[in-house]
Motif scaffolding. Sequence first.
Motif, PDB file in Angstrom:
ATOM      1  N   UNK A  58      34.513  40.852  40.047  1.00 32.31           N
ATOM      2  CA  UNK A  58      34.352  41.660  38.834  1.00 32.31           C
ATOM      3  C   UNK A  58      34.472  40.789  37.589  1.00 32.31           C
ATOM      4  N   UNK A  59      35.392  39.853  37.597  1.00 32.30           N
ATOM      5  CA  UNK A  59      35.557  38.961  36.456  1.00 32.30           C
ATOM      6  C   UNK A  59      34.347  38.041  36.300  1.00 32.30           C
ATOM      7  N   UNK A  86      29.722  36.518  33.152  1.00 30.47           N
ATOM      8  CA  UNK A  86      28.334  36.050  33.156  1.00 30.47           C
ATOM      9  C   UNK A  86      27.498  36.706  32.063  1.00 30.47           C
ATOM     10  N   UNK A  87      27.841  37.918  31.693  1.00 28.80           N
ATOM     11  CA  UNK A  87      27.103  38.616  30.643  1.00 28.80           C
ATOM     12  C   UNK A  87      27.301  37.966  29.276  1.00 28.80           C
ATOM     13  N   UNK A  88      28.388  37.253  29.088  1.00 33.20           N
ATOM     14  CA  UNK A  88      28.682  36.666  27.793  1.00 33.20           C
ATOM     15  C   UNK A  88      28.282  35.219  27.627  1.00 33.20           C
ATOM     16  N   UNK A  89      27.738  34.596  28.665  1.00 34.75           N
ATOM     17  CA  UNK A  89      27.402  33.181  28.582  1.00 34.75           C
ATOM     18  C   UNK A  89      26.126  32.896  27.808  1.00 34.75           C
ATOM     19  N   UNK A  90      25.132  33.757  27.926  1.00 34.40           N
ATOM     20  CA  UNK A  90      23.805  33.421  27.423  1.00 34.40           C
ATOM     21  C   UNK A  90      23.164  32.451  28.389  1.00 34.40           C
ATOM     22  N   UNK A 100      36.780  30.721  28.414  1.00 35.00           N
ATOM     23  CA  UNK A 100      36.585  32.075  28.932  1.00 35.00           C
ATOM     24  C   UNK A 100      37.480  32.233  30.159  1.00 35.00           C
ATOM     25  N   UNK A 101      38.196  33.361  30.216  1.00 32.66           N
ATOM     26  CA  UNK A 101      39.031  33.638  31.385  1.00 32.66           C
ATOM     27  C   UNK A 101      38.114  33.864  32.575  1.00 32.66           C
TER      28      UNK A 101
END
Length: 103
Positions: free
Chosen positions: A54-55, A60-64, A46-47
């Motif tokens: 902001x990144x 963080x929303x995509x980690x689970x 993940x970048x």
Amino acid sequence: MTVLVTGASSGIGRAIAIRLAESGENVVAGVRRLSDAPVHSRIRPVALDVTDAAQLAAAAKGFGPLSGLVNNAGITFSGPLEQGLLHLQVTGSVTRPGRPVWS
């Protein structure tokens, strides 16, 4: 179990990400450039530039849910001796409740 490793594009972070993946952990490998990410079937690159709020929020929303964090990202600034040398290295350890991820 999923472990986030920041600074996974090189050095210690890369080695930790690979070792965790080889040990059976699912790894989210935070790298500045996706092309620098370690390759393994259990590693999801993940970048992630930890200096960009902001990144961080978007990633963080995509980690689970995470079971561990290796906060290895670091940056070094150097200049003439009279300006001094600033070195920032953020490190962490990886553990699971009750036991280390590896010994």
